[in-house]
Structure formats: C-alpha cells, structure tokens
Design a protein around this motif. Structure first.
Motif, PDB file in Angstrom:
ATOM      1  N   LEU A 108      30.278  41.424  34.211  1.00  0.00           N
ATOM      2  CA  LEU A 108      31.604  42.025  34.265  1.00  0.00           C
ATOM      3  C   LEU A 108      31.871  42.490  35.691  1.00  0.00           C
ATOM      4  CD1 LEU A 108      34.157  42.890  32.760  1.00  0.00           C
ATOM      5  CD2 LEU A 108      33.105  45.142  32.428  1.00  0.00           C
ATOM      6  N   LEU A 109      32.786  41.782  36.367  1.00  0.00           N
ATOM      7  CA  LEU A 109      33.221  42.166  37.703  1.00  0.00           C
ATOM      8  C   LEU A 109      34.379  43.153  37.558  1.00  0.00           C
ATOM      9  CD1 LEU A 109      33.443  38.555  39.237  1.00  0.00           C
ATOM     10  CD2 LEU A 109      31.520  40.137  39.449  1.00  0.00           C
ATOM     11  N   VAL A 110      34.329  44.258  38.296  1.00  0.00           N
ATOM     12  CA  VAL A 110      35.394  45.261  38.173  1.00  0.00           C
ATOM     13  C   VAL A 110      35.922  45.672  39.538  1.00  0.00           C
ATOM     14  CG1 VAL A 110      36.061  47.515  37.270  1.00  0.00           C
ATOM     15  CG2 VAL A 110      34.325  46.169  36.070  1.00  0.00           C
ATOM     16  N   ILE A 120      26.115  31.794  32.941  1.00  0.00           N
ATOM     17  CA  ILE A 120      26.367  32.819  31.935  1.00  0.00           C
ATOM     18  C   ILE A 120      27.832  33.246  32.041  1.00  0.00           C
ATOM     19  CG2 ILE A 120      23.999  33.673  31.752  1.00  0.00           C
ATOM     20  CD1 ILE A 120      24.673  35.863  33.721  1.00  0.00           C
ATOM     21  N   PRO A 121      28.396  33.825  30.990  1.00  0.00           N
ATOM     22  CA  PRO A 121      29.818  34.211  31.018  1.00  0.00           C
ATOM     23  C   PRO A 121      30.128  35.251  32.098  1.00  0.00           C
ATOM     24  CG  PRO A 121      28.996  34.198  28.765  1.00  0.00           C
ATOM     25  CD  PRO A 121      27.793  34.050  29.659  1.00  0.00           C
ATOM     26  N   VAL A 122      31.297  35.092  32.708  1.00  0.00           N
ATOM     27  CA  VAL A 122      31.778  36.034  33.716  1.00  0.00           C
ATOM     28  C   VAL A 122      33.175  36.498  33.305  1.00  0.00           C
ATOM     29  CG1 VAL A 122      32.475  36.350  36.118  1.00  0.00           C
ATOM     30  CG2 VAL A 122      30.465  34.942  35.575  1.00  0.00           C
ATOM     31  N   ALA A 123      33.354  37.812  33.260  1.00  0.00           N
ATOM     32  CA  ALA A 123      34.671  38.371  32.953  1.00  0.00           C
ATOM     33  C   ALA A 123      35.106  39.270  34.106  1.00  0.00           C
ATOM     34  CB  ALA A 123      34.632  39.168  31.651  1.00  0.00           C
ATOM     35  N   LEU A 124      36.410  39.423  34.244  1.00  0.00           N
ATOM     36  CA  LEU A 124      36.975  40.271  35.292  1.00  0.00           C
ATOM     37  C   LEU A 124      37.782  41.387  34.651  1.00  0.00           C
ATOM     38  CD1 LEU A 124      37.788  40.833  38.307  1.00  0.00           C
ATOM     39  CD2 LEU A 124      39.744  39.306  37.902  1.00  0.00           C
ATOM     40  N   ALA A 125      37.607  42.592  35.180  1.00  0.00           N
ATOM     41  CA  ALA A 125      38.384  43.735  34.690  1.00  0.00           C
ATOM     42  C   ALA A 125      38.800  44.598  35.867  1.00  0.00           C
ATOM     43  CB  ALA A 125      37.559  44.552  33.693  1.00  0.00           C
ATOM     44  N   MET A 126      39.699  45.527  35.598  1.00  0.00           N
ATOM     45  CA  MET A 126      40.152  46.485  36.592  1.00  0.00           C
ATOM     46  C   MET A 126      39.933  47.899  36.043  1.00  0.00           C
ATOM     47  SD  MET A 126      41.346  44.693  39.161  1.00  0.00           S
ATOM     48  CE  MET A 126      41.249  42.881  39.253  1.00  0.00           C
ATOM     49  N   SER A 134      41.049  38.646  43.166  1.00  0.00           N
ATOM     50  CA  SER A 134      39.904  38.935  42.294  1.00  0.00           C
ATOM     51  C   SER A 134      39.721  37.834  41.256  1.00  0.00           C
ATOM     52  CB  SER A 134      40.091  40.290  41.606  1.00  0.00           C
ATOM     53  OG  SER A 134      40.161  41.342  42.542  1.00  0.00           O
ATOM     54  N   GLU A 135      40.837  37.320  40.733  1.00  0.00           N
ATOM     55  CA  GLU A 135      40.755  36.226  39.758  1.00  0.00           C
ATOM     56  C   GLU A 135      40.190  34.967  40.401  1.00  0.00           C
ATOM     57  OE1 GLU A 135      44.393  37.397  36.690  1.00  0.00           O
ATOM     58  OE2 GLU A 135      44.817  36.140  38.441  1.00  0.00           O
ATOM     59  N   ARG A 136      40.623  34.673  41.611  1.00  0.00           N
ATOM     60  CA  ARG A 136      40.103  33.500  42.308  1.00  0.00           C
ATOM     61  C   ARG A 136      38.601  33.645  42.550  1.00  0.00           C
ATOM     62  NH1 ARG A 136      44.757  33.120  47.042  1.00  0.00           N
ATOM     63  NH2 ARG A 136      46.485  32.384  45.732  1.00  0.00           N
ATOM     64  N   MET A 191      44.500  45.172  32.863  1.00  0.00           N
ATOM     65  CA  MET A 191      43.249  44.393  32.810  1.00  0.00           C
ATOM     66  C   MET A 191      42.068  45.366  32.691  1.00  0.00           C
ATOM     67  SD  MET A 191      43.944  41.458  35.692  1.00  0.00           S
ATOM     68  CE  MET A 191      42.301  40.743  35.482  1.00  0.00           C
ATOM     69  N   SER A 192      41.995  46.056  31.579  1.00  0.00           N
ATOM     70  CA  SER A 192      41.082  47.182  31.438  1.00  0.00           C
ATOM     71  C   SER A 192      39.618  46.772  31.289  1.00  0.00           C
ATOM     72  CB  SER A 192      41.478  48.017  30.219  1.00  0.00           C
ATOM     73  OG  SER A 192      41.280  47.268  29.031  1.00  0.00           O
TER      74      SER A 192
END
Length: 340
Positions: free
Chosen positions: A5-7, A89-95, A76-78, A100-101
């Motif tokens: 989880l990238l934040v 492995i799965p990667v998700a982005l949040a803020m 950040s999405e790029r 985009m919690s």
C-alpha cells in the motif's frame, strides 16, 4: 498473501471551493497536523480557517491543475502503475486525506486476498504530520476492519543510498546546462514544537543549530536532522562546493514558530547577497504537488525575480521516473523475500 500500500498526502477532488474546503477540513482537523486541544482546533478550523482559506487554496490549485486531475494524484498513480508492473504482488495506492482513502486502499488489497501488507508512506523523512499520521491511520483501519491482516511499515528513507543516488541523478539531469550561483534545498516546514514532541528522549532536541550534529536516538524521529542529512548526502553525491548551497523550510501556517530559515525570506535576500541565479530543490517531496508547482515554481520565482534575481529554476521531484521506480521495486522485493 502479501501486498503493498503506497500512501501519499492527498488532494481535493476538484478545484471547486466546496471540494477544497472538504479536503482542508479533513487535513487540518488531523490532530497530528494541528496539534492543539480538539475544542481549540475545532473553533480555529471550522470557525476561522475554513471560512477564508478554501477560496484562496482553490485559486492556487487552479493554477497547477492538469487536464487529468490533481498533479499529485496523477503522478502517484503513474508511479504506482509502474511499480506494479515490476513486482509480482498486488500494489494499491491511497491518500492520507481525500476520497482515495487509506481505508479504500486496504480494502482493495484485502479483496485480492492480501493478509500481509507493507505500508509505504511516500515521505522520505519522519514527521508526526506526515509519516506518523499515515502509519497511525493505517493501524486504526486494520484494527477496526481487517483484524486478520498484519502490517509492516517501510522505514523513512531520507539517507538510503540508492534513493540519494536516484535523486541526485534527477537533480543533475535537470540542472544540466543551467548556470547557477546557489542551490537552495527547500524542505516542507513544520512547527518547532513538533520536533520537540517527536523527541523520544525528551531532552536531546534544542533546535539550537548544534543538536542535529550530536549523535542521538532522537534522530530516528527528528525531521530537522533528517532533512539536513538528506542535503549532506546529495551534496556528497553531486560534489557541491561548500557555500554553494543552503537549506530552508517552506509552507508555514499560523503564527507559531516553524523551522527556519523560511524559504520566502531566503529567496528575497539572495539577490542582495549576489546570488542572482538559483536552483531550488524540494527533497521533502517525492511527487510534485501544490507546494512545489505553485509555491516554489511560481510564487518563489516571482518573489526572487522581484527582489532582483535574474535566473530561477525549480528542479522537479522524481515523480515517476524510472530510477525512483526501480529503487522502490528493490525495497518491495527485499521485503517480499523476507521469511517471518
């Protein structure tokens, strides 16, 4: 199953005053951003700041907004997409703030079967108002809604060798052919009291010009020390001459004392000191955002030129450049290969 989880910080959904007000409400009501008693924070934010600041901030966002949306979110999405193509492995982005919690990001991973997550706060340095609040929020969400999920946290990376090398290469590429008298390392500011609050020893930090140079356990959570160390490492990597660079802090809020020197004051005095060609670097940010694109690249340039400067260059953040992506991929793979 493991996941990432990238934040990052976050952004309003649009440049409308309504959306900006909603975003600022969440951001400024965070007790780790404005760390005063709740009732005082409520009166200050709801009663004063949110009646004045949203319109001004909306105008600033309009100046830097892209067709695709908020630069911080788009970048950040790029970055996340590039990272995702290089790991298995799965990667998700949040803020941390905004729609985009972190809660949505963790659910996205959980829905894919992830029960072991590496939280990556996209902040190189430790501060209670950035890195710490991301970690605390993620811990709260997992405890409340995903008790079966375990979480590791990527440590701050302000002096990590490969990161410094990638950032130095980015700086070098953007300064290629630009003649400068001085380089200013402008870091995001925080209130001085945050430094003292984050001091795990409760005695080391004095903000007196010398405590950052004396070895201490306090440095693990000292934003000021870590900023100075980042500058030192970049200076070594780029072989910059003593006296050709300096540090400053930007984006102060309210009237409390914040870390000094202040970026805007420095920009106004440089021309008087004969520094009329400058480059400004913002190492506290991995992605360009309002604070870099508007405050530094636009307002900073205007202040500097009005004070008598002649040449001004804002060095973009690493954003989604491949060197930075590869550094993150290496960190993720190292974590993924660890056996608990």
């Amino acid at each position: 199953m493991k996941g990432i989880l990238l934040v990052n910080l976050g952004s309003p959904d649009s440049t409308s005053t309504k959306d900006v007000r909603k975003y600022l409400d969440e951001f400024l009501m965070d007790e780790r951003v404005i760390d005063i008693p709740y009732w005082k924070r409520f009166l200050l934010i709801k009663g004063i700041i949110l009646n004045v600041r949203p319109k001004k901030s909306a105008a600033a966002y309009k100046k830097i907004w892209w067709d695709e949306g908020s630069p911080l979110v788009v970048i950040s999405e790029r970055f996340a997409k590039k990272v995702a193509t290089k790991v298995d492995i799965p990667v998700a982005l949040a803020m941390r703030y905004g729609s985009m919690s972190i809660e949505n990001g963790i659910k996205e991973l959980a829905d894919q079967g992830v029960d072991e997550v590496l939280l990556v706060p996209l902040y190189p340095h430790y501060a209670m108002s950035s890195y710490e609040t991301v970690v605390v929020k993620a811990e709260q969400v997992i405890a409340k809604k995903h008790a079966q999920m375990s979480m590791d946290v990527l440590p701050v990376f302000y002096n990590e060798k490969n990161y410094i090398k990638a950032m130095s290469t980015n700086i070098q590429n953007h300064l290629n052919g630009f003649e400068y008298d001085h380089i200013l390392f402008s870091y995001h500011g925080i209130p001085e009291r945050h430094i003292l609050k984050s001091d795990t020893t409760q005695s080391h930090c004095k903000i007196d010009g010398s405590c950052c140079e004396v070895a201490s356990e306090a440095h693990k959570t000292c934003y000021r020390h870590q900023c100075f160390e980042t500058t030192k490492e970049i200076v070594k990597e780029l072989d910059l001459k003593e006296g050709s660079y300096s540090n400053s802090f930007q984006s102060r809020l309210l009237k409390d004392p914040w870390l000094k020197p202040y970026t805007d004051f420095e920009l106004e005095k440089f021309p008087e000191e004969g520094k009329k060609k400058i480059a400004v670097i913002t190492p506290a940010f991995v992605s360009d955002c309002l604070e870099t694109l508007e405050e530094i690249a636009m307002e900073g340039k205007e202040d500097f030129l009005e004070a008598g400067g002649t040449d001004y260059k804002h060095v973009p953040c690493m954003n989604d450049n491949d060197d930075w992506v590869d550094v993150m991929v290496t960190w993720i793979n190292n974590w993924n290969q660890k056996i608990k």
